[in-house]
Design a protein around this motif. Structure first.
Motif, short mmCIF file in Angstrom:
data_model
loop_
_atom_site.label_atom_id
_atom_site.label_comp_id
_atom_site.label_asym_id
_atom_site.label_seq_id
_atom_site.Cartn_x
_atom_site.Cartn_y
_atom_site.Cartn_z
N LYS A 144 42.60 47.57 54.41
CA LYS A 144 42.54 46.03 53.74
C LYS A 144 43.00 46.13 52.63
O LYS A 144 43.72 45.12 52.18
N GLU A 145 43.01 47.29 51.69
CA GLU A 145 43.39 47.13 50.24
C GLU A 145 45.02 47.14 50.18
O GLU A 145 45.50 46.86 49.10
N SER A 146 45.58 47.10 51.44
CA SER A 146 47.06 46.99 51.22
C SER A 146 47.61 45.69 51.47
O SER A 146 48.56 45.42 51.16
N PRO A 203 46.95 41.37 50.04
CA PRO A 203 46.29 40.78 48.97
C PRO A 203 44.94 39.92 49.30
O PRO A 203 44.66 39.94 50.61
N ARG A 204 44.12 40.01 48.50
CA ARG A 204 42.84 39.34 48.81
C ARG A 204 42.70 37.89 49.33
O ARG A 204 41.93 37.56 50.27
N ASP A 205 43.76 37.08 48.88
CA ASP A 205 43.71 35.91 49.46
C ASP A 205 44.65 35.55 50.66
O ASP A 205 44.96 34.50 51.27
N SER A 206 45.12 36.86 51.12
CA SER A 206 46.01 36.78 52.33
C SER A 206 45.12 36.33 53.72
O SER A 206 44.12 37.03 54.06
N GLN A 223 43.96 39.19 55.95
CA GLN A 223 42.78 39.91 55.93
C GLN A 223 41.82 39.89 57.32
O GLN A 223 40.94 40.63 57.63
#
Length: 241
Positions: free
Chosen positions: A46-48, A50-53, A56
């Motif tokens: 998940k770190e690959s 973006p947080r707002d993608s 996810q």
């Protein structure tokens, strides 16, 4: 609706992130997997992303732990044999019954069956005298049935073991039957080969006893012998079928 109210409702709504499972997002996730040189079954970190993608939400979460709710019922992720005490039900039999030896378990089941019949008769009499008190007897009958059901469930390992034994016996019988069929087919083939060898020897002996006087007679004799061999061969095939 709050999250806890939605989780405890009889028919909860689908998770809010199901709207992110679109063809565009799935294609973007496949492209991201290829960019990271990952296989089809390799997890995407998940770190690959973006947080707002929205991608996810397309990555499966880690395995759940603890308890979870489904249709107002609480379930445990870890499988365990729930006893009556854990469920808040009174135990009416000796705890030693749950040991592997099942002789005492049968005795307790018979005793509970008699208690069940007795309580049913008492319920019938209570309904004719004071119907308002039927709930007490119904509760007693319910507790007896829960205890009987719990004792019967103790036979589940034995049932699974016996089922596996029956399946293995069926497979063994099937293999034995196939082996016997193969032996029978081999025996028939050997008999056919012995008969063919005997016929061939008989034909050779007849050829030696019937010399040809001329070339033309020899050709006629060869044709007759060929017809005779063919007839004997077809007869042998018919007998072998």
């Amino acid at each position: 609706m709050a999250a806890n109210e939605e989780a405890s409702s009889a028919w909860p709504n689908p998770p809010y992130f199901y709207t992110h499972f679109t063809e565009e997002n799935l294609s973007a996730l496949r492209a991201h997997r290829q960019l990271l040189n990952l296989g089809t079954n390799d997890p995407i970190p998940k770190e690959s992303l973006p947080r707002d993608s929205p991608l996810q939400f397309l990555i499966p979460p880690p395995p759940a732990t603890g308890d979870w709710w489904s249709f107002t019922e609480q379930w445990s992720v870890e499988e365990r044999n729930v006893d009556l005490e854990y469920a808040g039900i009174e135990t009416l039999y000796d705890q030693e019954v749950e040991e592997p030896s099942g002789a005492q378990r049968l005795v307790e089941l018979r005793r509970l069956s008699k208690s069940l019949l007795l309580n049913f008769l008492e319920l019938c009499g209570l309904m004719s005298l004071n119907p308002q008190l039927f709930g007490v007897k119904l509760k007693a009958i319910e507790v007896i049935l829960f205890n009987m059901h719990h004792l019967i469930n103790q036979y589940r390992p034995h049932q699974a073991r016996e089922t596996l034994c029956m399946m293995m016996e069926e497979q063994l019988q099937k293999v034995r039957k196939e082996t016997e069929d193969n032996r029978e087919a081999t025996r028939k083939v050997n008999e056919a080969l012995v008969k063919a060898s005997a016929i061939a020897q008989q034909v050779r002996e007849e050829e030696m006893r019937e010399p040809a006087e001329s070339e033309r007679d020899k050709e006629v004799v060869e044709k007759e012998k060929a017809k005779k061999r063919d007839a004997q061969g077809w007869k042998l095939i018919a007998e072998s079928i």
